[in-house]
Motif scaffolding. Structure first.
Motif, PDB file in Angstrom:
ATOM      1  N   HIS A  70       0.548   2.590  -6.979  1.00 19.55           N
ATOM      2  CA  HIS A  70       0.579   3.243  -5.675  1.00 19.55           C
ATOM      3  C   HIS A  70      -0.752   3.938  -5.389  1.00 19.55           C
ATOM      4  CE1 HIS A  70       1.863   6.160  -8.665  1.00 19.55           C
ATOM      5  NE2 HIS A  70       1.323   7.073  -7.893  1.00 19.55           N
ATOM      6  N   ASP A  71      -1.806   3.411  -5.985  1.00 14.65           N
ATOM      7  CA  ASP A  71      -3.101   4.068  -5.914  1.00 14.65           C
ATOM      8  C   ASP A  71      -3.986   3.604  -4.764  1.00 14.65           C
ATOM      9  OD1 ASP A  71      -3.360   1.593  -7.036  1.00 14.65           O
ATOM     10  OD2 ASP A  71      -4.785   2.182  -8.569  1.00 14.65           O
ATOM     11  N   THR A  72      -3.510   2.658  -3.961  1.00 15.92           N
ATOM     12  CA  THR A  72      -4.314   2.217  -2.823  1.00 15.92           C
ATOM     13  C   THR A  72      -3.483   2.306  -1.549  1.00 15.92           C
ATOM     14  OG1 THR A  72      -3.671  -0.109  -2.929  1.00 15.92           O
ATOM     15  CG2 THR A  72      -5.547   0.562  -4.304  1.00 15.92           C
ATOM     16  N   VAL A  73      -4.156   2.398  -0.444  1.00 14.66           N
ATOM     17  CA  VAL A  73      -3.482   2.472   0.849  1.00 14.66           C
ATOM     18  C   VAL A  73      -2.677   1.198   1.101  1.00 14.66           C
ATOM     19  CG1 VAL A  73      -3.853   2.615   3.340  1.00 14.66           C
ATOM     20  CG2 VAL A  73      -5.183   4.058   1.802  1.00 14.66           C
ATOM     21  N   ASP A  74      -3.240   0.043   0.758  1.00 12.38           N
ATOM     22  CA  ASP A  74      -2.524  -1.215   0.965  1.00 12.38           C
ATOM     23  C   ASP A  74      -1.210  -1.244   0.182  1.00 12.38           C
ATOM     24  OD1 ASP A  74      -4.369  -2.231   2.741  1.00 12.38           O
ATOM     25  OD2 ASP A  74      -5.494  -3.312   1.192  1.00 12.38           O
ATOM     26  N   ASN A  75      -1.245  -0.789  -1.060  1.00 12.94           N
ATOM     27  CA  ASN A  75      -0.015  -0.763  -1.862  1.00 12.94           C
ATOM     28  C   ASN A  75       0.999   0.215  -1.284  1.00 12.94           C
ATOM     29  OD1 ASN A  75      -0.765  -2.731  -3.667  1.00 12.94           O
ATOM     30  ND2 ASN A  75      -1.582  -1.299  -5.164  1.00 12.94           N
ATOM     31  N   LEU A  76       0.538   1.352  -0.808  1.00 18.49           N
ATOM     32  CA  LEU A  76       1.458   2.324  -0.201  1.00 18.49           C
ATOM     33  C   LEU A  76       2.102   1.762   1.061  1.00 18.49           C
ATOM     34  CD1 LEU A  76      -0.501   5.657  -0.697  1.00 18.49           C
ATOM     35  CD2 LEU A  76       1.626   4.964  -1.812  1.00 18.49           C
ATOM     36  N   LYS A  77       1.335   1.029   1.849  1.00 20.74           N
ATOM     37  CA  LYS A  77       1.906   0.399   3.045  1.00 20.74           C
ATOM     38  C   LYS A  77       2.961  -0.634   2.667  1.00 20.74           C
ATOM     39  CE  LYS A  77      -2.093   0.962   6.054  1.00 20.74           C
ATOM     40  NZ  LYS A  77      -3.228   0.286   6.714  1.00 20.74           N
ATOM     41  N   ARG A  78       2.672  -1.411   1.635  1.00 19.85           N
ATOM     42  CA  ARG A  78       3.619  -2.420   1.181  1.00 19.85           C
ATOM     43  C   ARG A  78       4.899  -1.766   0.664  1.00 19.85           C
ATOM     44  NH1 ARG A  78       4.111  -4.732  -3.816  1.00 19.85           N
ATOM     45  NH2 ARG A  78       2.152  -3.821  -4.486  1.00 19.85           N
ATOM     46  N   SER A  80       6.102   1.186   1.476  1.00 20.54           N
ATOM     47  CA  SER A  80       6.839   1.823   2.559  1.00 20.54           C
ATOM     48  C   SER A  80       7.569   0.802   3.421  1.00 20.54           C
ATOM     49  CB  SER A  80       5.900   2.673   3.425  1.00 20.54           C
ATOM     50  OG  SER A  80       4.974   1.857   4.111  1.00 20.54           O
TER      51      SER A  80
END
Length: 86
Positions: A70-78, A80
């Protein structure tokens, strides 16, 4: 296939998976409120999987990762965007 391996060792599928993870050095957090399942979760240190069994388990579909970075914005978007079964 996991049930066949379990039968070979006299263990449940959950015990086979737990043993496989422990043998790979992965910490397993098993959860249960039932005493018989708690005992089963701990009863995985009296056998070892053969190299052939480990290879068969490793062939299983691994497209879903339960460990998520969960260390990148892209992963957090995925993350969520996931639909939770709640």
């Amino acid at each position: 296939m996991l049930s066949k391996i379990g039968t070979k060792y006299g263990k449940s599928v959950a015990q086979v998976i737990t043993c496989w993870l422990v043998e790979r050095g992965i910490i397993v957090l098993a959860k249960s409120t039932k005493p018989e399942r708690m005992a089963e979760n701990l009863n995985v240190f009296d056998f070892a999987l053969s190299n052939e069994d480990k290879a068969e388990i490793a062939k299983l579909d691994g497209t879903f990762a339960a460990i998520v970075n969960h260390d990148t914005v892209d992963n957090l978007k995925r993350i969520s965007a996931w639909k939770m079964g709640v």
